[in-house]
Design an enzyme around this catalytic site. Sequence first.
Site, PDB file in Angstrom:
ATOM      1  N   ARG A   1      24.595   2.747 -13.252  1.00 37.18           N
ATOM      2  CA  ARG A   1      23.912   1.550 -12.422  1.00 37.18           C
ATOM      3  C   ARG A   1      23.706   1.891 -11.067  1.00 37.18           C
ATOM      4  NH1 ARG A   1      24.774  -2.702 -16.461  1.00 37.18           N
ATOM      5  NH2 ARG A   1      23.809  -1.852 -18.221  1.00 37.18           N
TER       6      ARG A   1
ATOM      7  N   GLU B   1      30.602 -11.218 -29.631  1.00 35.98           N
ATOM      8  CA  GLU B   1      29.357 -10.580 -29.171  1.00 35.98           C
ATOM      9  C   GLU B   1      28.905  -9.620 -30.382  1.00 35.98           C
ATOM     10  OE1 GLU B   1      29.124  -8.758 -25.555  1.00 35.98           O
ATOM     11  OE2 GLU B   1      26.688  -8.318 -25.576  1.00 35.98           O
TER      12      GLU B   1
ATOM     13  N   LYS C   1      27.992 -14.713 -28.477  1.00 39.87           N
ATOM     14  CA  LYS C   1      27.177 -14.144 -27.799  1.00 39.87           C
ATOM     15  C   LYS C   1      26.260 -13.072 -28.466  1.00 39.87           C
ATOM     16  CE  LYS C   1      27.055 -11.206 -23.745  1.00 39.87           C
ATOM     17  NZ  LYS C   1      27.694 -10.920 -22.322  1.00 39.87           N
TER      18      LYS C   1
ATOM     19  N   SER D   1      21.062 -10.325 -22.328  1.00 37.77           N
ATOM     20  CA  SER D   1      19.633  -9.960 -22.002  1.00 37.77           C
ATOM     21  C   SER D   1      19.246  -8.959 -22.784  1.00 37.77           C
ATOM     22  CB  SER D   1      19.732 -10.182 -20.560  1.00 37.77           C
ATOM     23  OG  SER D   1      20.395  -9.090 -19.840  1.00 37.77           O
ATOM     24  N   GLY D   2      20.061  -7.818 -22.869  1.00 38.26           N
ATOM     25  CA  GLY D   2      19.834  -6.779 -23.671  1.00 38.26           C
ATOM     26  C   GLY D   2      18.543  -5.859 -23.308  1.00 38.26           C
ATOM     27  N   GLY D   3      18.205  -5.773 -22.059  1.00 36.85           N
ATOM     28  CA  GLY D   3      17.024  -4.987 -22.097  1.00 36.85           C
ATOM     29  C   GLY D   3      15.914  -5.919 -21.494  1.00 36.85           C
TER      30      GLY D   3
ATOM     31  N   SER E   1      24.739 -15.271 -20.965  1.00 39.30           N
ATOM     32  CA  SER E   1      25.726 -14.631 -20.638  1.00 39.30           C
ATOM     33  C   SER E   1      25.155 -13.084 -20.330  1.00 39.30           C
ATOM     34  CB  SER E   1      26.471 -14.311 -21.861  1.00 39.30           C
ATOM     35  OG  SER E   1      27.815 -13.226 -21.256  1.00 39.30           O
TER      36      SER E   1
ATOM     37  N   ARG F   1      22.326  -7.514 -16.870  1.00 40.34           N
ATOM     38  CA  ARG F   1      21.363  -6.923 -16.113  1.00 40.34           C
ATOM     39  C   ARG F   1      20.611  -7.993 -15.555  1.00 40.34           C
ATOM     40  NH1 ARG F   1      20.204  -2.774 -20.940  1.00 40.34           N
ATOM     41  NH2 ARG F   1      21.415  -4.214 -21.812  1.00 40.34           N
TER      42      ARG F   1
HETATM   43  P1  13P Z   1      23.018  -7.573 -20.793  1.00 41.98           P
HETATM   44  O1  13P Z   1      22.768  -8.898 -20.466  1.00 41.98           O
HETATM   45  O2  13P Z   1      22.766  -6.780 -19.530  1.00 41.98           O
HETATM   46  O3  13P Z   1      22.449  -7.133 -21.893  1.00 41.98           O
HETATM   47  O4  13P Z   1      24.608  -7.544 -20.815  1.00 41.98           O
HETATM   48  C1  13P Z   1      25.358  -8.532 -21.387  1.00 41.98           C
HETATM   49  C2  13P Z   1      26.544  -7.855 -21.878  1.00 41.98           C
HETATM   50  O5  13P Z   1      27.290  -8.256 -21.654  1.00 41.98           O
HETATM   51  C3  13P Z   1      26.401  -6.837 -22.936  1.00 41.98           C
HETATM   52  O6  13P Z   1      27.897  -6.774 -23.571  1.00 41.98           O
END
Ligand code: 13P
Length: 336
Positions: free
Chosen positions: A31, A175, A217, A259-261, A287, A290
């Site tokens: 990052r 998660e 999550k 958020s996952g991208g 949660s 990014r």
């Molecule tokens: P993102 O929201 O960037 O996908 O990250 C959340 C996270 O903790 C992934 O394990």
Amino acid sequence: MSELYSITEKIISNGKGILAADESTGTMTKRLETVNVKSTAENRLLFRETLLSSESMKDCIGGVILYDETIKQTTFNKKTIPELIESSGAVPGIKVDTGAKVLANSKDEKITEGLDGLRERLKEYYKLGARFTKWRAVYVISEKFPSKLAIHTNAQALARYAALVQESGMVPIVEPEVLMDGKHKAEDCLEKTSEVLKKCYDELILNKVDLKGTILKPNMILPGSASNQKLEAKKIAELTLKCLKESVPTEVPGIAFLSGGQTEKEAAKNLNEINKLNNTNFIMTYSYGRALQQSALKFWSKDINNINGTQKMFDHRAKMCSLAAQGKWTEEIENK
Ligand code: 13P
């Protein structure tokens, strides 16, 4: 157990959500390199300390997930990072898995590791101030995947992790992330995510995990990032709610999406729609990694000593997510 319920409530109630700042050193290095900042322990701390000292921590962030390096770091004012988080009223958390590795006999899939020695590591993290934890399993979607093997083994690991975490007096975030990568349609994501979630809860129940002291999550139900399907936020919200209603036991108090991208704006807009339509008893919040940090990181990278400016960028995102967690986000406020 009542202690666990009050930790959970503190993290996700009143329009608050979670800041996922638990990037491993490898991920954080990537990052930072994309914005041309050198990835040193000092720079990683400076960026994170900047966010954790922001104004919005008080009203918008109920919990922060840390990485092993960060939970042991001390701020420039000689506070530990967990102390800094607690001073704004939020709960310090810690990622405890040791990463997703190639799954034997299904080499294109992953199994998350980290159960060996976990009980001892949890004791150490508790002493350092952590009161909740995270373990992330990842699943890919394709014609063949996720396989029964990946679904089964990851669910078992998540459940064993969650049981150990509750034993140690902390709240486990469970998660299971079905990745957005691929050409699949949202309907495929719905089917696969439902299968993954159902198996996770079968295993959590078998392992006697008290679901009232957990947070889920999950991913939202979205078309694959390489698919040509375009869906309105309302449709995404409907599919996501359908999936969660059918697959998650009602005892679970809260759901905090990754958020996952998604872009920062998509992640806020979709969460907002979910809350507008929410006809379940689950608290639906964020949660985000990014989607809370991206614009702040970009801004910070131009001048890493511009603390105020960076905090303003972060505060705006945190505020947008918090409004979305209450179904009160609008385009107009977003663009102000
Ligand atoms: P993102 O929201 O960037 O996908 O990250 C959340 C996270 O903790 C992934 O394990």
